[in-house]
Design a protein around this motif. Structure first.
Motif, PDB file in Angstrom:
ATOM      1  N   VAL A 248      31.133  42.400  45.540  1.00 10.76           N
ATOM      2  CA  VAL A 248      32.167  42.334  44.504  1.00 10.76           C
ATOM      3  C   VAL A 248      32.916  43.659  44.395  1.00 10.76           C
ATOM      4  CG1 VAL A 248      32.606  42.044  42.050  1.00 10.76           C
ATOM      5  CG2 VAL A 248      30.970  40.538  43.201  1.00 10.76           C
ATOM      6  N   GLU A 249      32.179  44.759  44.339  1.00 10.33           N
ATOM      7  CA  GLU A 249      32.818  46.069  44.206  1.00 10.33           C
ATOM      8  C   GLU A 249      33.658  46.411  45.430  1.00 10.33           C
ATOM      9  OE1 GLU A 249      31.587  50.776  43.595  1.00 10.33           O
ATOM     10  OE2 GLU A 249      30.312  49.173  42.790  1.00 10.33           O
ATOM     11  N   ALA A 250      33.132  46.100  46.625  1.00 11.81           N
ATOM     12  CA  ALA A 250      33.870  46.403  47.853  1.00 11.81           C
ATOM     13  C   ALA A 250      35.169  45.611  47.919  1.00 11.81           C
ATOM     14  CB  ALA A 250      33.001  46.101  49.069  1.00 11.81           C
ATOM     15  N   VAL A 251      35.130  44.347  47.536  1.00 12.64           N
ATOM     16  CA  VAL A 251      36.331  43.507  47.546  1.00 12.64           C
ATOM     17  C   VAL A 251      37.358  44.021  46.541  1.00 12.64           C
ATOM     18  CG1 VAL A 251      37.216  41.219  46.953  1.00 12.64           C
ATOM     19  CG2 VAL A 251      35.197  41.437  48.406  1.00 12.64           C
ATOM     20  N   TYR A 254      38.974  47.181  47.872  1.00 11.83           N
ATOM     21  CA  TYR A 254      39.913  46.942  48.964  1.00 11.83           C
ATOM     22  C   TYR A 254      41.212  46.340  48.435  1.00 11.83           C
ATOM     23  CZ  TYR A 254      41.717  45.810  53.564  1.00 11.83           C
ATOM     24  OH  TYR A 254      42.511  45.753  54.693  1.00 11.83           O
ATOM     25  N   GLY A 255      41.110  45.471  47.456  1.00 13.33           N
ATOM     26  CA  GLY A 255      42.314  44.919  46.836  1.00 13.33           C
ATOM     27  C   GLY A 255      43.151  46.018  46.210  1.00 13.33           C
ATOM     28  N   ASN A 256      42.492  46.997  45.572  1.00 10.37           N
ATOM     29  CA  ASN A 256      43.205  48.130  44.976  1.00 10.37           C
ATOM     30  C   ASN A 256      43.912  48.960  46.044  1.00 10.37           C
ATOM     31  OD1 ASN A 256      42.267  47.340  42.471  1.00 10.37           O
ATOM     32  ND2 ASN A 256      40.539  48.764  42.472  1.00 10.37           N
ATOM     33  N   ILE A 257      43.242  49.154  47.181  1.00  7.22           N
ATOM     34  CA  ILE A 257      43.842  49.921  48.274  1.00  7.22           C
ATOM     35  C   ILE A 257      45.139  49.268  48.734  1.00  7.22           C
ATOM     36  CG2 ILE A 257      43.566  50.482  50.723  1.00  7.22           C
ATOM     37  CD1 ILE A 257      42.137  52.450  49.059  1.00  7.22           C
ATOM     38  N   LEU A 258      45.146  47.936  48.801  1.00  3.92           N
ATOM     39  CA  LEU A 258      46.331  47.207  49.256  1.00  3.92           C
ATOM     40  C   LEU A 258      47.384  47.064  48.160  1.00  3.92           C
ATOM     41  CD1 LEU A 258      44.810  44.290  51.404  1.00  3.92           C
ATOM     42  CD2 LEU A 258      45.739  46.465  52.187  1.00  3.92           C
ATOM     43  N   GLY A 259      47.041  47.428  46.942  1.00  2.00           N
ATOM     44  CA  GLY A 259      47.987  47.280  45.852  1.00  2.00           C
ATOM     45  C   GLY A 259      48.093  45.855  45.344  1.00  2.00           C
ATOM     46  N   LEU A 260      47.013  45.078  45.500  1.00  2.00           N
ATOM     47  CA  LEU A 260      47.000  43.691  45.045  1.00  2.00           C
ATOM     48  C   LEU A 260      46.294  43.588  43.689  1.00  2.00           C
ATOM     49  CD1 LEU A 260      46.025  41.895  48.387  1.00  2.00           C
ATOM     50  CD2 LEU A 260      48.298  42.028  47.364  1.00  2.00           C
ATOM     51  N   ASP A 261      46.725  42.625  42.905  1.00  2.00           N
ATOM     52  CA  ASP A 261      46.093  42.332  41.623  1.00  2.00           C
ATOM     53  C   ASP A 261      45.033  41.260  41.863  1.00  2.00           C
ATOM     54  OD1 ASP A 261      45.357  41.889  39.031  1.00  2.00           O
ATOM     55  OD2 ASP A 261      47.247  40.965  38.405  1.00  2.00           O
ATOM     56  N   VAL A 262      43.807  41.707  42.095  1.00  2.00           N
ATOM     57  CA  VAL A 262      42.724  40.804  42.487  1.00  2.00           C
ATOM     58  C   VAL A 262      41.841  40.491  41.280  1.00  2.00           C
ATOM     59  CG1 VAL A 262      40.702  40.484  43.965  1.00  2.00           C
ATOM     60  CG2 VAL A 262      42.720  41.680  44.845  1.00  2.00           C
ATOM     61  N   THR A 263      41.693  39.207  40.988  1.00  2.00           N
ATOM     62  CA  THR A 263      40.784  38.742  39.948  1.00  2.00           C
ATOM     63  C   THR A 263      39.569  38.114  40.622  1.00  2.00           C
ATOM     64  OG1 THR A 263      42.612  38.294  38.421  1.00  2.00           O
ATOM     65  CG2 THR A 263      40.496  37.219  37.965  1.00  2.00           C
ATOM     66  N   ILE A 264      38.384  38.612  40.276  1.00  2.00           N
ATOM     67  CA  ILE A 264      37.156  38.110  40.906  1.00  2.00           C
ATOM     68  C   ILE A 264      36.327  37.354  39.893  1.00  2.00           C
ATOM     69  CG2 ILE A 264      35.046  38.738  42.129  1.00  2.00           C
ATOM     70  CD1 ILE A 264      36.442  41.202  43.176  1.00  2.00           C
ATOM     71  N   GLU A 265      35.970  36.117  40.250  1.00  2.00           N
ATOM     72  CA  GLU A 265      35.121  35.289  39.404  1.00  2.00           C
ATOM     73  C   GLU A 265      33.812  35.018  40.140  1.00  2.00           C
ATOM     74  OE1 GLU A 265      37.496  31.855  38.750  1.00  2.00           O
ATOM     75  OE2 GLU A 265      39.000  32.898  37.542  1.00  2.00           O
ATOM     76  N   VAL A 266      32.703  35.252  39.478  1.00  2.00           N
ATOM     77  CA  VAL A 266      31.392  35.098  40.107  1.00  2.00           C
ATOM     78  C   VAL A 266      30.587  34.043  39.360  1.00  2.00           C
ATOM     79  CG1 VAL A 266      29.246  36.237  40.770  1.00  2.00           C
ATOM     80  CG2 VAL A 266      31.421  37.498  40.859  1.00  2.00           C
ATOM     81  N   VAL A 284      37.212  38.358  53.687  1.00  2.00           N
ATOM     82  CA  VAL A 284      38.077  38.708  52.551  1.00  2.00           C
ATOM     83  C   VAL A 284      39.144  39.702  52.986  1.00  2.00           C
ATOM     84  CG1 VAL A 284      38.178  39.800  50.290  1.00  2.00           C
ATOM     85  CG2 VAL A 284      36.312  38.244  50.826  1.00  2.00           C
ATOM     86  N   GLN A 285      38.765  40.697  53.779  1.00  2.00           N
ATOM     87  CA  GLN A 285      39.718  41.682  54.273  1.00  2.00           C
ATOM     88  C   GLN A 285      40.896  41.012  54.976  1.00  2.00           C
ATOM     89  OE1 GLN A 285      37.439  44.482  56.718  1.00  2.00           O
ATOM     90  NE2 GLN A 285      38.181  46.106  55.376  1.00  2.00           N
ATOM     91  N   GLU A 286      40.570  40.133  55.925  1.00  2.00           N
ATOM     92  CA  GLU A 286      41.620  39.468  56.685  1.00  2.00           C
ATOM     93  C   GLU A 286      42.506  38.631  55.776  1.00  2.00           C
ATOM     94  OE1 GLU A 286      42.246  40.210  59.611  1.00  2.00           O
ATOM     95  OE2 GLU A 286      40.424  40.687  60.736  1.00  2.00           O
ATOM     96  N   ALA A 287      41.878  37.929  54.821  1.00  2.00           N
ATOM     97  CA  ALA A 287      42.645  37.081  53.915  1.00  2.00           C
ATOM     98  C   ALA A 287      43.578  37.921  53.045  1.00  2.00           C
ATOM     99  CB  ALA A 287      41.701  36.255  53.047  1.00  2.00           C
TER     100      ALA A 287
END
Length: 368
Positions: A248-251, A254-266, A284-287
């Motif tokens: 979860v933290e790694a994803v 990585y979303g922050n690095i790309l400048g994406l607004d990533v919402t994670i639901e677990v 996830v990286q590729e996506a």
């Protein structure tokens, strides 16, 4: 029927040359059956929870193949239970096999006259991997010579499995070390030079009054910043910082690095073995890379679900999407990598997209 010594030598030579674990098991099993009076054989892998998986078979009676090998893949049996209890330590006769009994009861004309089988654990030292089983028509008890041969072949296969596992582990470690070296070199050299170029362009812009020069320096600064961002993303792909703290933290990072607004639901407690976790992260990286480059949106929702039977990862964006029916419109960058990573670990990857409604990538990994 071959001489036992010659057969063992042939199997040993074959095993020493094989590097793929499933090709190795299929080839060894085929040679064992073809070189003896056994008419069929099969191999179960068994996990720590006692769940068995049919990973190789040769000339199974049709009765055991019916209903997608249901009798071989479902339910408990004596040999698997004894194996899990660590009470099956050598080649043994199976007096009554519940799998064969059930299959023969329903498909009595498809049994190839198989009623009993012999079994032996596959192991190397203290590590155990599963069971090797063989059978012959009209045979209820297998001879001491048959069982001794079976133990020798099982020892060879177990040793080969261990060797292949160790080789794969060494290869993965070497690959990770190389990725770490490249990531470090890129960070220490190219990334720093790009950052310096950005600062220089910014300073140069403030030192001139020429509008054309200012515009040129602005372009250089922006291009340098874009290159720095691309370089950071590349370094992350080589060495995912934060994965040691969980998927979860790694994803999220990585979303922050790309400048994406990533919402994670677990949903559930996500706890994956290292190989599966690394593959899931790479998917996830590729996506996310595809979202950044193709989707024309910054919003992504990632759902992770884990229960006793499977782990499910869903990456969904609300971008422009593409037409699933038109293969030429598929953004192929990274898609093949995702499919290959899923396949390598026995997972399933599904990609669905529609124009103007975004894209959904679903990765499913069946536990056990």
């Amino acid at each position: 029927m071959q001489n036992s010594t010659a057969l063992l030598k042939e199997i040993a030579e074959f095993l020493n040359e094989e590097t793929d674990i499933y090709s190795m098991m299929n080839g060894a099993l085929n040679r064992l059956v073809q070189g003896t009076n056994f008419s069929t054989g099969w191999i179960f892998f068994i996990d720590d929870d006692g769940k068995h998986t049919l990973v190789s078979d040769y000339k199974l009676p049709q009765a055991l193949k019916m209903e997608s090998c249901r009798y071989m893949t479902e339910g408990p049996c004596w040999c698997v239970s004894r194996y899990h209890q660590k009470k099956l330590t050598k080649a043994s006769n199976i007096i009554t096999c519940s799998r064969i009994v059930k299959a023969n009861k329903k498909y009595s004309d498809m049994t190839d006259d198989i009623t009993h089988h012999a079994t032996v654990p596959l192991q190397s030292g203290d590590e155990r991997f599963g069971l090797l089983n063989v059978a012959s028509p009209f045979t209820t008890v297998y001879s001491e010579e048959d069982l001794a041969l079976l133990e020798s072949v099982a020892f060879q296969i177990g040793s080969a499995i261990k060797r292949i596992y160790l080789t794969e582990r060494a290869r993965e470690n070497a690959l990770q070390e190389e990725r770490t070296r490249l990531a470090r070199d890129l960070h220490d050299s190219v990334n720093q030079m790009l950052f310096s170029l950005k600062l220089t362009a910014h300073a140069a812009e403030s030192m001139t009054d020429d509008d054309r020069a200012k515009a040129a320096f602005q372009i250089i600064e922006k291009t340098s910043q874009d290159a720095v961002s691309e370089m950071r993303a590349l370094i992350w792909q080589l060495k995912p910082v934060g994965l040691e703290h969980g998927l979860v933290e790694a994803v999220q990072n990585y979303g922050n690095i790309l400048g994406l607004d990533v919402t994670i639901e677990v949903e559930g407690f996500v706890n994956l073995e290292n190989k599966i976790e690394n593959s899931a992260f790479r998917i996830v990286q590729e996506a996310l890379n595809n979202v950044k480059k193709h989707a024309e949106t910054d919003e992504v929702t990632i759902t992770m679900k884990q229960n006793d039977t499977q782990f499910v990862l869903i990456i969904k964006d609300n971008g422009k999407g593409y037409n699933n029916a038109l293969s030429t419109s598929l953004p192929t960058h990274g898609v093949k990598n995702m499919q290959q990573r899923a396949k390598e670990i026995g997972g399933i990857l599904e990609i669905n997209s529609t124009l103007m409604h975004g894209t959904t990538v679903k990765f499913t990994y069946p536990k056990g």
